[in-house]
Write an enzyme that holds these catalytic residues in place. Structure first.
Site, PDB file in Angstrom:
ATOM      1  N   ALA A  65       0.845  -1.192   0.000  1.00  0.00           N
ATOM      2  CA  ALA A  65       0.000   0.000   0.000  1.00  0.00           C
ATOM      3  C   ALA A  65       0.881   1.243   0.000  1.00  0.00           C
ATOM      4  O   ALA A  65       2.082   1.186   0.267  1.00  0.00           O
ATOM      5  CB  ALA A  65      -0.900  -0.006   1.227  1.00  0.00           C
ATOM      6  N   GLY A 108      -0.201  -5.210   0.517  1.00  0.00           N
ATOM      7  CA  GLY A 108      -1.397  -5.143  -0.314  1.00  0.00           C
ATOM      8  C   GLY A 108      -1.207  -5.778  -1.673  1.00  0.00           C
ATOM      9  O   GLY A 108      -2.165  -6.267  -2.265  1.00  0.00           O
ATOM     10  N   GLU A 111      -1.821  -9.383  -1.134  1.00  0.00           N
ATOM     11  CA  GLU A 111      -3.257  -9.548  -0.917  1.00  0.00           C
ATOM     12  C   GLU A 111      -4.029  -9.407  -2.224  1.00  0.00           C
ATOM     13  O   GLU A 111      -4.995 -10.145  -2.468  1.00  0.00           O
ATOM     14  CB  GLU A 111      -3.742  -8.522   0.114  1.00  0.00           C
ATOM     15  CG  GLU A 111      -3.215  -8.811   1.512  1.00  0.00           C
ATOM     16  CD  GLU A 111      -3.458  -7.675   2.493  1.00  0.00           C
ATOM     17  OE1 GLU A 111      -3.876  -7.950   3.624  1.00  0.00           O
ATOM     18  OE2 GLU A 111      -3.207  -6.499   2.120  1.00  0.00           O
ATOM     19  N   GLU A 131       3.680  -6.005   6.933  1.00  0.00           N
ATOM     20  CA  GLU A 131       3.054  -4.900   7.663  1.00  0.00           C
ATOM     21  C   GLU A 131       3.536  -4.810   9.114  1.00  0.00           C
ATOM     22  O   GLU A 131       3.595  -3.720   9.689  1.00  0.00           O
ATOM     23  CB  GLU A 131       1.522  -5.044   7.633  1.00  0.00           C
ATOM     24  CG  GLU A 131       0.895  -4.820   6.277  1.00  0.00           C
ATOM     25  CD  GLU A 131       0.777  -6.084   5.438  1.00  0.00           C
ATOM     26  OE1 GLU A 131       0.001  -6.078   4.473  1.00  0.00           O
ATOM     27  OE2 GLU A 131       1.469  -7.087   5.763  1.00  0.00           O
TER      28      GLU A 131
END
Length: 257
Positions: A65, A108, A111, A131
């Site tokens: 992200a 992300g 993911e 993360e």
């Protein structure tokens, strides 16, 4: 579109979506995810598209992200932004969705790849949920989809230590479908997509829906759902064409109807 590139007819019945923030290693900001959500919705309603490939570039599928967008936010800010709601459209995509991954697929990015139905990886691909290293945890399905894909012990190690795994490890763990040389990963993704695109689009969508249901329910309910979709396939012209072609020993001509 600013943050993604779209080629609607990369090959027959195949649309290619390319994440396009190369200077940021395709970090997933809100604008990119909004564009991706809108593009997937449009492709889902495009009868000329049967399979969608999602990719980045050789260096990075997506390296996570965009931390700069989140660093100074409060919990209430994050709740109001509701950035993960855009991910729901990806999950709701009816057409088969293939991730073609090279380089980094982290946070992300990992993911996002796992939200797709299949992952074709180059030998340079690296997957991870790092993360924890910046004081948070996965929030777009990393603790859930990763655990279902590779098991509790390995998922715990990746999530709690931020460890990356190689493409070969991801293959052996069951996270990806195939690993190929970097110069071949897009070719392989198109090859798989072409194989799927040659099948009945109606049957492919019903089958995808049934496989996904296996991860969301217990066996008896899943079997009931599978049976319902099996019967529903007999309402399509594709079913008539497919079975008649089999009997006549010819190649079927599917129209997605």
């Amino acid at each position: 579109m600013k943050y993604i590139k779209l080629t609607e007819q990369y090959a027959k019945y195949i649309a290619l979506i390319e994440l396009n923030r190369p200077n940021e290693l395709n970090a997933l900001n809100l604008e990119l995810m909004t564009e991706l959500k809108q593009t997937l919705a449009e492709l889902d309603n495009n009868n000329d598209v049967r399979v969608i490939i999602l990719t980045g570039n050789e260096r990075a599928f997506a390296a996570g992200a965009d931390i700069k967008q989140m660093a100074n936010k409060s919990a209430i800010d994050m709740l109001k932004i509701d950035q993960f709601s855009t991910w729901d459209q990806i999950k709701k995509t009816k057409k088969p969705l293939i991730a073609a991954v090279s380089g980094f697929a982290l946070g992300g990015g990992c993911e996002l790849a796992m939200t797709c139905d299949m992952i074709i990886a180059s030998e340079t691909a690296q997957f991870g949920q790092p993360e924890i290293k910046i004081g948070v945890m996965p929030g777009a399905g990393g603790t859930q989809r990763l655990t279902r894909a590779i098991g509790k012990a390995r998922a715990m190690e990746m999530v709690l230590t931020g460890k990356f795994i190689s493409a070969d490890e991801a293959l052996s763990f069951g996270l990806v479908n195939k690993v190929v040389p970097v110069e071949m990963y897009m070719h392989e993704a198109v090859s798989v997509a072409s194989s799927i695109a040659s099948m009945s689009p109606v049957a492919a969508q019903l089958a995808k829906e049934a496989v996904n249901r296996a991860f969301e329910t217990h066996l008896e309910e899943g079997l009931h759902f599978e049976r319902k979709n099996f019967y529903l396939a007999f309402a399509s012209e594709d079913q008539t064409e497919g079975m008649q072609a089999f009997i006549e020993k010819r190649k079927p001509n599917y129209k997605g109807e």
